[in-house]
Each structure stands twice: as C-alpha cells, then as structure tokens.
Design a protein around this motif. Sequence first.
Motif, PDB file in Angstrom:
ATOM      1  N   VAL A 171     -29.607 -12.777 -35.518  1.00  0.00           N
ATOM      2  CA  VAL A 171     -28.407 -12.705 -35.467  1.00  0.00           C
ATOM      3  C   VAL A 171     -27.867 -11.693 -34.134  1.00  0.00           C
ATOM      4  O   VAL A 171     -28.302 -10.513 -34.193  1.00  0.00           O
ATOM      5  N   LEU A 172     -27.065 -12.432 -33.826  1.00  0.00           N
ATOM      6  CA  LEU A 172     -26.526 -12.006 -32.704  1.00  0.00           C
ATOM      7  C   LEU A 172     -25.308 -10.468 -33.583  1.00  0.00           C
ATOM      8  O   LEU A 172     -23.551 -11.026 -33.381  1.00  0.00           O
ATOM      9  N   LEU A 173     -24.746  -9.463 -32.360  1.00  0.00           N
ATOM     10  CA  LEU A 173     -24.361  -8.487 -32.982  1.00  0.00           C
ATOM     11  C   LEU A 173     -23.217  -8.381 -31.514  1.00  0.00           C
ATOM     12  O   LEU A 173     -23.829  -8.166 -30.000  1.00  0.00           O
ATOM     13  N   VAL A 174     -21.698  -7.687 -31.760  1.00  0.00           N
ATOM     14  CA  VAL A 174     -21.168  -7.359 -30.389  1.00  0.00           C
ATOM     15  C   VAL A 174     -20.626  -6.117 -31.244  1.00  0.00           C
ATOM     16  O   VAL A 174     -20.172  -5.679 -32.067  1.00  0.00           O
ATOM     17  N   MET A 175     -21.358  -5.115 -30.199  1.00  0.00           N
ATOM     18  CA  MET A 175     -20.691  -3.822 -30.537  1.00  0.00           C
ATOM     19  C   MET A 175     -20.402  -3.140 -29.441  1.00  0.00           C
ATOM     20  O   MET A 175     -20.814  -2.989 -28.563  1.00  0.00           O
ATOM     21  N   ASP A 176     -20.007  -1.775 -30.203  1.00  0.00           N
ATOM     22  CA  ASP A 176     -19.297  -0.519 -29.086  1.00  0.00           C
ATOM     23  C   ASP A 176     -19.162   0.440 -29.927  1.00  0.00           C
ATOM     24  O   ASP A 176     -19.692   0.963 -31.335  1.00  0.00           O
ATOM     25  N   SER A 177     -18.156   1.663 -28.795  1.00  0.00           N
ATOM     26  CA  SER A 177     -18.086   2.197 -29.995  1.00  0.00           C
ATOM     27  C   SER A 177     -16.994   3.757 -29.708  1.00  0.00           C
ATOM     28  O   SER A 177     -16.470   3.163 -28.209  1.00  0.00           O
ATOM     29  N   THR A 178     -16.055   4.220 -29.661  1.00  0.00           N
ATOM     30  CA  THR A 178     -15.469   5.072 -29.144  1.00  0.00           C
ATOM     31  C   THR A 178     -15.062   6.413 -29.641  1.00  0.00           C
ATOM     32  O   THR A 178     -15.870   6.862 -31.388  1.00  0.00           O
TER      33      THR A 178
END
Length: 138
Positions: free
Chosen positions: A37-44
């Motif tokens: 599964v391809l996931l694009v992730m980030d945080s803020t």
Amino acid sequence: MEAASVRVRDSRSAPGAEKGGLVRRLKRLKRQWPRAVLLVMDSTVLRWFPPLRAVWAPVGEQALVKITGENAKRTLWGAINPRTGRRVVMATRRGRQEDFMAFLRALRAAYPGRPLLLVLDHPRPFNAVRKSRAESER
C-alpha cells in the motif's frame, strides 16, 4: 474531513526530472511488492496562540485579550492513500520519535498483513526510521 481520491501522475503527464525519478522508483517498488500500500504522510504542529493580530478595539482603548496562561500544543500525524483517498490521522501531545513510532503502529493496524510504502519528507521525527533502517543494513 472529506477528500476526493487522487492518483499518482500517469504516463500522460510529464513531471519534472526529480518528480519523474520518484514516480519511477515508486512504480518499481510497487512491482516488487504488488500487495504493498502506497501512503503519503506528513505531520504538523498545532498551537493554541491567542489571536493577538486579529483583535479589534475602539480607538484609544486597550484591547482585551483572553489567554489561558499556557500554550497548548499537539502534533497531528496523517497519511493518505493517493489511490483510494483513505486517511489515517492521529494526534499526540508531542512530536518525538516515540510518537512517530506510535503512528507507524497505527498505520500497521490500519493495513494488517500488507507491506507499506511510505513517502515522507525530511523533518526530525522521521529520522528515526532512516537511522533504524541504516543500522539494520549494516
């Protein structure tokens, strides 16, 4: 929150050299692990600041600004599957390595038994993954 499904660029559009390299690498990884599964992730980081720049008061009077005496802070972690639009979101009190690892466990629980391909940027908590990967390759 609602988001429409998005897709990684296909062969019809010509991305720049750097993006093209990323797209080719992701396609190669997807061929190696077809169930991944391809996931694009980030945080803020979300902070609770009083709205000092947006306070109105009559001319000549001091504006009254209510403050809590503390600056609450939360880190919001998120990952999205660009093919389906499915999101996994988690909030933590801090943005440290332990919190990032807890989010990775939440991703694993959301996609049990499937390999995960994560597209990350370069903030400090993500360095924990790079460091542990480099140590395991030695």
